[in-house]
Each structure stands twice: as C-alpha cells, then as structure tokens.
Scaffold this motif. Structure first.
Motif, mmCIF file in Angstrom:
data_model
loop_
_atom_site.group_PDB
_atom_site.id
_atom_site.type_symbol
_atom_site.label_atom_id
_atom_site.label_comp_id
_atom_site.label_asym_id
_atom_site.label_seq_id
_atom_site.Cartn_x
_atom_site.Cartn_y
_atom_site.Cartn_z
ATOM 1 N N ASP A 230 -16.392 -8.362 0.937
ATOM 2 C CA ASP A 230 -16.123 -9.146 -0.272
ATOM 3 C C ASP A 230 -15.628 -8.296 -1.438
ATOM 4 O OD1 ASP A 230 -16.833 -11.427 1.069
ATOM 5 O OD2 ASP A 230 -18.847 -11.544 0.207
ATOM 6 N N ILE A 231 -16.166 -7.105 -1.586
ATOM 7 C CA ILE A 231 -15.741 -6.246 -2.695
ATOM 8 C C ILE A 231 -14.288 -5.829 -2.522
ATOM 9 C CG2 ILE A 231 -16.097 -3.986 -3.797
ATOM 10 C CD1 ILE A 231 -19.123 -4.402 -3.139
ATOM 11 N N THR A 232 -13.927 -5.405 -1.327
ATOM 12 C CA THR A 232 -12.538 -5.012 -1.042
ATOM 13 C C THR A 232 -11.607 -6.204 -1.161
ATOM 14 O OG1 THR A 232 -13.309 -3.254 0.410
ATOM 15 C CG2 THR A 232 -11.016 -3.938 0.675
ATOM 16 N N TRP A 233 -12.046 -7.359 -0.693
ATOM 17 C CA TRP A 233 -11.256 -8.598 -0.704
ATOM 18 C C TRP A 233 -10.770 -8.932 -2.108
ATOM 19 C CZ3 TRP A 233 -8.953 -10.860 3.092
ATOM 20 C CH2 TRP A 233 -8.688 -12.223 3.117
ATOM 21 N N LYS B 262 -10.483 -6.762 -4.645
ATOM 22 C CA LYS B 262 -9.973 -5.569 -5.327
ATOM 23 C C LYS B 262 -8.445 -5.530 -5.312
ATOM 24 C CE LYS B 262 -10.569 -0.589 -5.220
ATOM 25 N NZ LYS B 262 -11.178 0.531 -4.505
ATOM 26 N N PRO B 263 -7.819 -5.244 -6.474
ATOM 27 C CA PRO B 263 -6.353 -5.062 -6.476
ATOM 28 C C PRO B 263 -5.968 -3.879 -5.587
ATOM 29 C CG PRO B 263 -7.196 -5.248 -8.717
ATOM 30 C CD PRO B 263 -8.396 -5.097 -7.801
ATOM 31 N N ILE B 264 -4.793 -3.966 -4.963
ATOM 32 C CA ILE B 264 -4.364 -2.872 -4.088
ATOM 33 C C ILE B 264 -4.010 -1.618 -4.894
ATOM 34 C CG2 ILE B 264 -3.670 -4.381 -2.199
ATOM 35 C CD1 ILE B 264 -0.750 -3.966 -3.106
ATOM 36 N N THR C 183 -4.692 -8.666 -5.579
ATOM 37 C CA THR C 183 -5.877 -8.307 -4.804
ATOM 38 C C THR C 183 -5.525 -8.346 -3.316
ATOM 39 O OG1 THR C 183 -6.651 -10.583 -4.591
ATOM 40 C CG2 THR C 183 -7.404 -9.326 -6.540
ATOM 41 N N VAL C 184 -6.404 -7.759 -2.507
ATOM 42 C CA VAL C 184 -6.215 -7.808 -1.056
ATOM 43 C C VAL C 184 -6.136 -9.270 -0.611
ATOM 44 C CG1 VAL C 184 -7.282 -7.263 1.163
ATOM 45 C CG2 VAL C 184 -7.308 -5.571 -0.685
ATOM 46 N N LYS C 185 -7.002 -10.107 -1.162
ATOM 47 C CA LYS C 185 -7.017 -11.527 -0.821
ATOM 48 C C LYS C 185 -5.676 -12.188 -1.147
ATOM 49 C CE LYS C 185 -9.508 -14.155 -3.541
ATOM 50 N NZ LYS C 185 -10.657 -14.876 -4.139
ATOM 51 N N GLU C 186 -5.098 -11.850 -2.293
ATOM 52 C CA GLU C 186 -3.814 -12.434 -2.682
ATOM 53 C C GLU C 186 -2.682 -11.955 -1.778
ATOM 54 O OE1 GLU C 186 -4.752 -13.126 -7.419
ATOM 55 O OE2 GLU C 186 -4.014 -11.165 -6.743
ATOM 56 N N LYS D 31 2.193 -20.203 -5.348
ATOM 57 C CA LYS D 31 1.398 -21.102 -4.506
ATOM 58 C C LYS D 31 0.439 -20.298 -3.632
ATOM 59 C CE LYS D 31 4.713 -24.890 -4.281
ATOM 60 N NZ LYS D 31 5.634 -25.648 -3.435
ATOM 61 N N ALA D 32 0.889 -19.148 -3.158
ATOM 62 C CA ALA D 32 0.024 -18.296 -2.339
ATOM 63 C C ALA D 32 -1.144 -17.778 -3.163
ATOM 64 C CB ALA D 32 0.819 -17.129 -1.762
ATOM 65 N N ILE D 33 -0.886 -17.391 -4.405
ATOM 66 C CA ILE D 33 -1.950 -16.895 -5.273
ATOM 67 C C ILE D 33 -2.970 -18.005 -5.533
ATOM 68 C CG2 ILE D 33 -2.472 -15.943 -7.555
ATOM 69 C CD1 ILE D 33 -0.956 -14.055 -5.554
#
Length: 83
Positions: A21-24, A26-28, A34-37, A75-77
């Motif tokens: 979750d922390i990495t997810w 976090k901005p690259i 973020t990794v999630k984005e 839309k992805a964000i």
C-alpha cells in the motif's frame, strides 16, 4: 494473442498484486504520478486497445481516430482513485 504475450500480461498482473500500500500510493519520482496511477494508465490504454482498436483491426475496418490523450489519461487517474 500469442502465449508469450499472455504470459507477460499474467506476470505483470502477479507483480502488481505484490505492491504494498505504501509503494502503491508513492509517486515514481517527485511531482510524477503514483505507482497506482501509472498502473491505471497502462490498464486504461490496454483496455482501449483491446476493446476499440483490435476489433477493428481484426475486422479490417477503418480504425477510429485516437482519443484525446490528455482526456484519456485523466480518466485513468480518476479510475486509480477507485483502487
């Protein structure tokens, strides 16, 4: 789709499941997505390609024009917020 490509998608899916979750969140790098984005961005474009572009290629129909990249990326964000 060939087996090697399908295996690569499956490997990526397994990799994504391992992200904590922390990495997810976090901005690259500073000021970047973020990794999630980034993952949502890849998913959004892959979905567009799979559902819009490939069926037309398969049926040898004229391809639709590309979507507005900025709007599509936004839309992805927004989709990333649902994860």
């Amino acid at each position: 789709m060939n087996k090697k490509l399908l295996d690569q998608f499956e490997d990526f899916n397994e990799f994504v499941k391992l992200i904590d979750d922390i990495t997810w969140e976090k901005p690259i790098s500073p000021g970047k997505w973020t990794v999630k984005e980034v993952v949502a961005h890849l998913w959004n474009w892959d979905t567009y390609t799979l559902n819009t572009m490939l069926p037309n290629i398969k049926d040898q129909v004229k391809l639709p024009g590309f979507v507005d990249h900025d709007t599509h990326n936004l839309k992805a964000i927004e989709k990333a917020k649902e994860f």
